[in-house]
Design an enzyme around this catalytic site. Structure first.
Site, PDB file in Angstrom:
ATOM      1  N   MET A   1      47.083  39.671  35.669  1.00 52.35           N
ATOM      2  CA  MET A   1      47.053  39.468  34.231  1.00 52.35           C
ATOM      3  C   MET A   1      48.481  39.468  33.675  1.00 52.35           C
ATOM      4  SD  MET A   1      43.907  39.124  33.279  1.00 52.35           S
ATOM      5  CE  MET A   1      42.245  39.468  33.838  1.00 52.35           C
ATOM      6  N   CYS A   2      48.696  38.723  32.635  1.00 50.12           N
ATOM      7  CA  CYS A   2      50.009  38.585  32.014  1.00 50.12           C
ATOM      8  C   CYS A   2      50.250  39.716  31.016  1.00 50.12           C
ATOM      9  CB  CYS A   2      50.101  37.245  31.303  1.00 50.12           C
ATOM     10  SG  CYS A   2      49.634  35.817  32.328  1.00 50.12           S
ATOM     11  N   ARG A   3      51.460  39.770  30.495  1.00 50.72           N
ATOM     12  CA  ARG A   3      51.831  40.688  29.427  1.00 50.72           C
ATOM     13  C   ARG A   3      52.548  39.890  28.355  1.00 50.72           C
ATOM     14  NH1 ARG A   3      48.905  45.065  29.936  1.00 50.72           N
ATOM     15  NH2 ARG A   3      47.624  43.221  30.268  1.00 50.72           N
TER      16      ARG A   3
END
Length: 265
Positions: free
Chosen positions: A1-3
């Site tokens: 997952m990205c931030r």
């Protein structure tokens, strides 16, 4: 997952959020604490609004921690509204067109999450994007598909309604193809005046999302982040199935996603 992070308020140098905090976005690219994967090294991007209505973009496939150009730009650029994103791919390639944020006209968009079973759903979802928008698609990600579906569903006239209709549409296609993997969606979008941030998942496990309003010496601002940058106790979680709306006056409001009952459960 990205931030990711979104900022709106009194102009600040981008480095004040991207580089300087103890848990800055660059730090999160190496060691995120609330993500499925702690490392977000599949590229990064920044988008900011300056003197023109359309945003500027800088995107690169290098890890954020390993690009001196990012630190140099963040040191020099001051903006009253900007987005920044570090990417962890969910299956599509590492390339500049696949890095967030995405821009079209005056709109910016970035996303953390994924369309479960995207390899099976890509073609039917892409077919829902009108030709007038599909011609601008450059990459291969599910995030960019979501961006242009928002336009197809009335983003420019009704942003919150477009979010609701797009999520319901994607969940409908997922059901039609008997895909059981979840849709997870935390995203931010802006037209340069208002910031919209949303948190949703089809499996009741939406990715983390926080917000904080600040007033320092009369200089007001609102930040929205995947993970708190510092002092976690000063940040509030964005409720699931809500759209956080920050207008030009920096007033913060929440609107509910309007999903069909079957899609909301």
């Amino acid at each position: 997952m990205c931030r990711w992070l979104a900022y709106t308020g009194a102009p600040v140098f981008l480095e004040d959020l991207i580089c300087k905090p103890v848990h800055s976005l660059i730090e999160q690219s190496l060691c995120a604490t609330e993500a499925k994967s702690p490392t977000n090294g599949d590229g990064f991007g920044i988008g900011w609004y300056g003197e023109r209505p359309e945003p500027g973009l800088y995107r690169e496939v290098l890890p954020a921690w390993n690009d001196p150009n990012l630190r140099s730009l963040a040191y020099q650029i001051s903006a009253g509204m900007f987005f920044a994103h570090v990417r962890a791919s969910t299956g599509t390639g590492s390339s500049r067109p696949n890095c967030h944020p995405f821009a079209h006209g005056r709109w910016l968009f970035m996303h953390n999450g994924q369309i479960g079973g995207y390899h099976r759903l890509r073609r039917p979802l892409e077919s829902l994007i009108p030709d007038s928008y599909y011609q601008y698609r450059e990459g291969t990600t599910d995030s960019e598909v979501l961006f242009y579906l928002l336009f197809a569903n009335g983003l420019e006239e009704d942003p919150v309604g477009a979010l609701s209709r797009t999520l319901a549409q994607v969940r409908g296609v997922t059901a039609e193809h008997a895909v059981r993997a979840p849709l997870r969606f935390t995203a931010a979008l802006s037209d340069g005046q208002t910031v919209y941030a949303v948190r949703h998942a089809s499996d009741q496990a939406p990715p983390s999302l926080y917000w904080r309003a600040a007033d320092c010496g009369g200089k007001r601002s609102v930040s929205v982040v995947s993970e708190p940058l510092e002092q976690p106790e000063t940040w509030q979680s964005v409720p699931a199935d809500r759209v956080l709306v920050v207008g030009p006056d920096l007033a913060v409001g929440f609107e509910a996603l309007e999903l069909p009952r079957a899609a909301a459960e």
